[in-house]
Design a protein around this motif. Structure first.
Motif, PDB file in Angstrom:
ATOM      1  N   LEU A 416       0.043  -1.576  13.459  1.00 55.16           N
ATOM      2  CA  LEU A 416      -1.386  -1.007  12.838  1.00 55.16           C
ATOM      3  C   LEU A 416      -1.902  -2.392  12.176  1.00 55.16           C
ATOM      4  CD1 LEU A 416      -0.751   1.964  11.611  1.00 55.16           C
ATOM      5  CD2 LEU A 416      -2.655   1.576  12.667  1.00 55.16           C
ATOM      6  N   ASP A 417      -1.590  -3.652  13.004  1.00 53.81           N
ATOM      7  CA  ASP A 417      -1.481  -4.716  12.347  1.00 53.81           C
ATOM      8  C   ASP A 417      -3.096  -5.247  11.420  1.00 53.81           C
ATOM      9  OD1 ASP A 417       0.049  -7.004  11.499  1.00 53.81           O
ATOM     10  OD2 ASP A 417      -0.461  -8.549  13.052  1.00 53.81           O
ATOM     11  N   ASP A 418      -4.260  -4.611  12.472  1.00 53.26           N
ATOM     12  CA  ASP A 418      -5.915  -4.248  12.104  1.00 53.26           C
ATOM     13  C   ASP A 418      -5.735  -4.045  10.383  1.00 53.26           C
ATOM     14  OD1 ASP A 418      -7.254  -6.145  13.634  1.00 53.26           O
ATOM     15  OD2 ASP A 418      -7.584  -4.816  14.879  1.00 53.26           O
ATOM     16  N   LEU A 419      -5.368  -2.971  10.205  1.00 55.77           N
ATOM     17  CA  LEU A 419      -5.262  -2.588   8.779  1.00 55.77           C
ATOM     18  C   LEU A 419      -4.164  -3.486   7.555  1.00 55.77           C
ATOM     19  CD1 LEU A 419      -4.630   1.253   9.792  1.00 55.77           C
ATOM     20  CD2 LEU A 419      -6.588  -0.568  10.036  1.00 55.77           C
ATOM     21  N   SER A 420      -4.843  -3.779   6.113  1.00 54.44           N
ATOM     22  CA  SER A 420      -4.223  -3.958   5.017  1.00 54.44           C
ATOM     23  C   SER A 420      -2.715  -2.837   4.400  1.00 54.44           C
ATOM     24  CB  SER A 420      -5.587  -4.452   3.809  1.00 54.44           C
ATOM     25  OG  SER A 420      -5.642  -2.958   3.657  1.00 54.44           O
ATOM     26  N   ASP A 421      -2.040  -3.666   4.204  1.00 50.69           N
ATOM     27  CA  ASP A 421      -0.758  -3.165   3.715  1.00 50.69           C
ATOM     28  C   ASP A 421      -1.281  -1.970   2.874  1.00 50.69           C
ATOM     29  OD1 ASP A 421       0.748  -4.716   5.448  1.00 50.69           O
ATOM     30  OD2 ASP A 421       1.044  -6.264   3.608  1.00 50.69           O
ATOM     31  N   ASP A 422      -2.096  -1.823   2.500  1.00 51.22           N
ATOM     32  CA  ASP A 422      -2.361  -0.551   1.208  1.00 51.22           C
ATOM     33  C   ASP A 422      -3.444   0.321   1.634  1.00 51.22           C
ATOM     34  OD1 ASP A 422      -4.525  -2.606   1.259  1.00 51.22           O
ATOM     35  OD2 ASP A 422      -4.936  -2.369  -0.515  1.00 51.22           O
ATOM     36  N   ASP A 423      -4.044   0.054   2.734  1.00 50.96           N
ATOM     37  CA  ASP A 423      -4.656   1.083   3.561  1.00 50.96           C
ATOM     38  C   ASP A 423      -3.629   2.244   3.538  1.00 50.96           C
ATOM     39  OD1 ASP A 423      -5.664   2.393   6.117  1.00 50.96           O
ATOM     40  OD2 ASP A 423      -7.749   0.688   5.516  1.00 50.96           O
ATOM     41  N   PRO A 424      -4.739   3.479   3.400  1.00 54.40           N
ATOM     42  CA  PRO A 424      -3.956   4.681   3.252  1.00 54.40           C
ATOM     43  C   PRO A 424      -3.845   5.318   4.954  1.00 54.40           C
ATOM     44  CG  PRO A 424      -6.116   4.768   2.715  1.00 54.40           C
ATOM     45  CD  PRO A 424      -6.143   3.523   3.073  1.00 54.40           C
ATOM     46  N   VAL A 425      -4.233   5.245   5.397  1.00 56.04           N
ATOM     47  CA  VAL A 425      -3.543   5.462   7.430  1.00 56.04           C
ATOM     48  C   VAL A 425      -2.835   4.503   7.683  1.00 56.04           C
ATOM     49  CG1 VAL A 425      -3.517   4.756   9.843  1.00 56.04           C
ATOM     50  CG2 VAL A 425      -5.582   5.234   8.480  1.00 56.04           C
TER      51      VAL A 425
END
Length: 764
Positions: A416-425
């Motif tokens: 899930l590299d495309d999502l930021s570390d604080d993203d809920p997913v």
């Protein structure tokens, strides 16, 4: 009159093509499928596809984590979990549910097989005894029960290759039920979640970035030309070029994915360059008193070749993405490259046609010397020539430092590299890593050599040794294999005692067990682990998302372990699975795109060489544009930005875009030199006439790409940030370094002429 009729005909033809494109755009769909990012021609992909046909997809599942603030062994909580399990098992697109409330230990007696549940949900008085049995059973803690006894996980096996609509429907029903039975503390992870979230965000961000890009471009165009037509005409050119490119996508059945989503935003800024250069030149020609027709003809003549070359070099920058072996990357490169060419064609046809039909722009009164572009650019050029030795020395120093910083770049990516570390997913995925076995799948193909089966005791012992290594050295958890089946069988025939959760000690014991194996035939895990002829099987597990770099090292070590410790006369293995392909994808894509960057440099060098018939001019053109690429590499090394799918494409794109300003500069320089002007004077004239357009287009490009930093996708964020920085470095390189390189490489034939020309610059 003839020119006006021709202009009307051109605009009518463009209108008809645009209407046709809108029809095909209506067919476009949003799509996010992990499989599309697998390298298409990799032998491991062919192997995995065959493996998947036999044993199923390794990511067709959902993990549902449920937490209790105190302890999971609470009657109310467990009854809710059991009710939810029953509900989920009846949902469409759900094939099987493994839940803590339905898990059981099989016991085989003379009368048949009996299932003893691990949890007696409706008998709270047995919870203490159940908890002791669960936390003493191998394979349950960290898989279905968290180590702190506060969370449970449900493994939901979904139908193969679910698309977005059924995924959304499944998730909606699931969340509604969770709310209805009051289980607020839940976490969901899996392919269906990622697909649903990514597509929804792509739709939102596509609309958002298009809106922001239009607004920013309108503001820049208005402050540049101060007329309504100076805003409308370039905007129309870009909008129609985007429309045609996306219409072609609809015609060819290509969906909008996380890469092609960037096409409209990129084209709003990239496609604007040619129009700005043409309009800037046109306004200058009109200001000199030329008629409309003559101003248009002169403009097309002066900037036509330069805009053609810049369109070709920019298109090449995108088309070199064809070196990648990944569908979405290739599609992005092809359609964006086509859109760039279309924007050029419209700039050279539609834009002159509209200029012919529009009234002449007003001839503005001369401004005070201190506020004119020529004054500012003249002062900047004098500064460059005055300190040229220091600028060159500073450039060399920067390059040396950058080379060291580039060595700090790491090749790495996560699922899930495309999502930021604080993203809920992403936080949900981390929840399963912290409390359970993780979400990264691992697959190992097992094949007994001819004359043997996987259910022979020596073969099973080979598999068991592999399991031990994977558990202790690789970090794999939640392991299932033919060994798991046999251990369960051995425990089942021995009254369910955990002491017998092991392989039989002797061949005699195993022969007795084999007669009972048919009782396990109806258990779903048997069919998903071993083929009907018992010669092929799988070892499957889950682990934390450790990243492609670490996973590649561990996989190489594991293969070496297999080579040295596994008897190839009994068992053959092959590491496979979606995670392996994504890991390989990062390495091969980066290598392919670096080859594409080299190809881009060769193409651009060849074009410049044909223009000037000079190797020196190739060097002059490439150096100011390779320097920004080197600086971006250094920035990535210093900022600890990994080289991966999303960041590796930046270099080829940025080079193709950044070189446009250099092409305009050297094209104008060539015209000045052909008119007989001395070198220094030609550089001055070129600097003053192209400097304004270079700065304006660079500002538009940087502002446009900066909009991408507001994306929730990390890859899109880095595309915006790094290309914006590249363009900033490129315009500084063109303004500060390029004139010095030209003077050093193209000195006047006579020293006297050179000194006279240089003195003329200083006196003006």
């Amino acid at each position: 009159m003839l020119y006006k009729k021709l202009s009307y005909s051109v605009l009518l033809l463009i209108f008809l093509f645009t209407c046709l494109s809108l029809f095909f755009i209506s067919r476009l769909r949003f799509d996010y499928n992990f499989d599309h990012f697998f390298p298409k021609h990799d032998p491991d992909l062919s192997f995995y596809l065959k493996y998947r046909e036999k044993f199923g997809n390794d990511n067709d599942y959902l993990l549902l984590g449920l937490s209790h603030p105190k302890t999971l062994f609470d009657s109310t909580f467990l009854k809710k979990v059991d009710s939810l399990t029953t509900f989920i098992s009846q949902l469409r697109h759900v094939e099987r549910v493994q839940s803590p409330t339905t898990l059981s230990s099989p016991i085989i007696e003379s009368f048949g097989i009996f299932e003893v549940p691990y949890l007696h949900v409706n008998q709270p008085e047995r919870y203490r005894q159940d908890s002791l049995a669960i936390y003493q059973s191998e394979g349950l803690v960290g898989t279905f029960f968290s180590p702190d006894a506060r969370s449970v996980t449900l493994l939901i096996q979904t139908s193969p290759n679910l698309t977005k609509l059924p995924s959304d429907s499944l998730l909606l029903h699931l969340k509604e039920k969770l709310q209805q039975i009051n289980l607020p503390d839940y976490h969901i992870a899996g392919k269906a979640v990622a697909q649903s979230i990514f597509v929804d965000r792509m739709q939102y961000e596509l609309a958002l970035f298009m809106s922001i890009s239009i607004a920013m471009v309108v503001i820049f165009l208005y402050f540049t030309f101060r007329t309504w037509w100076g805003v409308v005409m370039p905007l129309m050119v870009v909008l129609i070029s985007i429309c045609w490119a996306m219409g072609l996508m609809g015609l060819t059945g290509t969906n909008i994915d996380v890469m092609t989503m960037l096409l409209p935003t990129i084209m709003f800024v990239v496609g604007m360059s040619d129009s700005v250069h043409i309009l800037t030149q046109y306004v200058s020609e009109v200001a000199e008193g030329k008629s409309k027709t003559k101003a248009i003809v002169t403009t097309v003549k002066d900037v036509g070749l330069a805009t053609f070359i810049t369109a070709i070099t920019t298109a090449i920058g995108f088309l070199t993405l064809l070196t990648a072996d990944i569908g979405p990357i290739r599609n992005f490169g092809v359609y964006t490259g086509i859109a760039v060419v279309v924007a050029y064609l419209l700039s050279m046809t539609m834009l002159p046609a509209m200029m012919m039909l529009m009234p002449l722009p007003p001839r503005t009164a001369p401004k005070k010397e201190a506020f004119t572009w020529p004054f500012l650019l003249r002062r900047l050029l004098l500064f460059v020539f005055k300190y040229r030795n220091r600028i060159l020395a500073g450039t060399v120093g920067i390059i040396l430092v950058s080379v060291y910083c580039i060595s700090l770049i790491r090749l790495d990516t996560t699922l899930l590299d495309d999502l930021s570390d604080d993203d809920p997913v992403k936080l949900d995925f981390k929840y399963f890593e912290q409390n359970f076995s993780g979400v990264r799948p691992f697959e190992l193909y097992l094949k007994a050599v001819p004359g043997h089966t996987l259910y022979e005791l020596p073969v099973l012992r080979e598999v068991e040794e592999i399991e031990k290594y994977l558990g202790s050295q690789y970090g794999l958890k939640f392991i299932f294999s033919p060994v798991t089946i046999v251990k369960n069988l051995n425990r089942a025939v021995n009254g369910g005692s955990e002491t017998f959760f092991k392989l039989p000690d002797t061949e005699i014991q195993w022969r007795k067990l084999q007669s009972k194996l048919k009782l396990f035939r109806k258990r779903p895990e048997l069919n998903s682990l071993v083929s009907a002829d018992q010669t092929e099987g799988r070892l499957s597990g889950k682990m934390g998302d450790i990243g492609s770099a670490r996973a590649t090292v561990l996989t190489d070590q594991f293969r070496e372990f297999i080579r040295q410790n596994t008897d190839s006369k009994l068992l053959l293995t092959h590491v496979t699975g979606s995670s392996l392909l994504l890991d390989k994808n990062n390495d091969t894509l980066t290598r392919d795109l670096m080859e594409g960057l080299l190809l881009d440099i060769l193409f651009i060098g060849g074009i410049v060489g044909l223009m000037f018939r000079s190797f020196k001019m190739i060097v002059i053109t490439l150096l100011p544009n390779i320097l920004p690429i080197v600086l971006i590499g250094a920035f990535m090394g210093i900022a600890d930005i990994n080289l991966k799918v999303s960041t590796s494409i930046i270099f080829t794109i940025a080079l193709g875009i950044a070189i446009d300003d250099t092409i305009h500069f050297i094209s104008k320089l060539k015209l000045e030199l052909l008119s007989g002007k001395p070198l220094y004077y030609a550089v001055k004239r070129t600097y003053l006439t192209t400097g304004k357009a270079v700065i304006i287009t660079s500002c538009i490009l940087m502002a446009g790409f900066c909009t991408l930093i507001f994306s929730s996708f990390e890859g899109t964020f880095y595309v915006g940030l790094l290309i914006s920085l590249t363009l900033l470095f490129a315009v500084l390189s063109d303004l500060l370094l390029l004139p010095i390189l030209v003077v050093y490489f193209f000195r006047p034939k006579t020293k006297v002429a050179g000194k006279v020309a240089q003195k003329q610059i200083q006196n003006q």
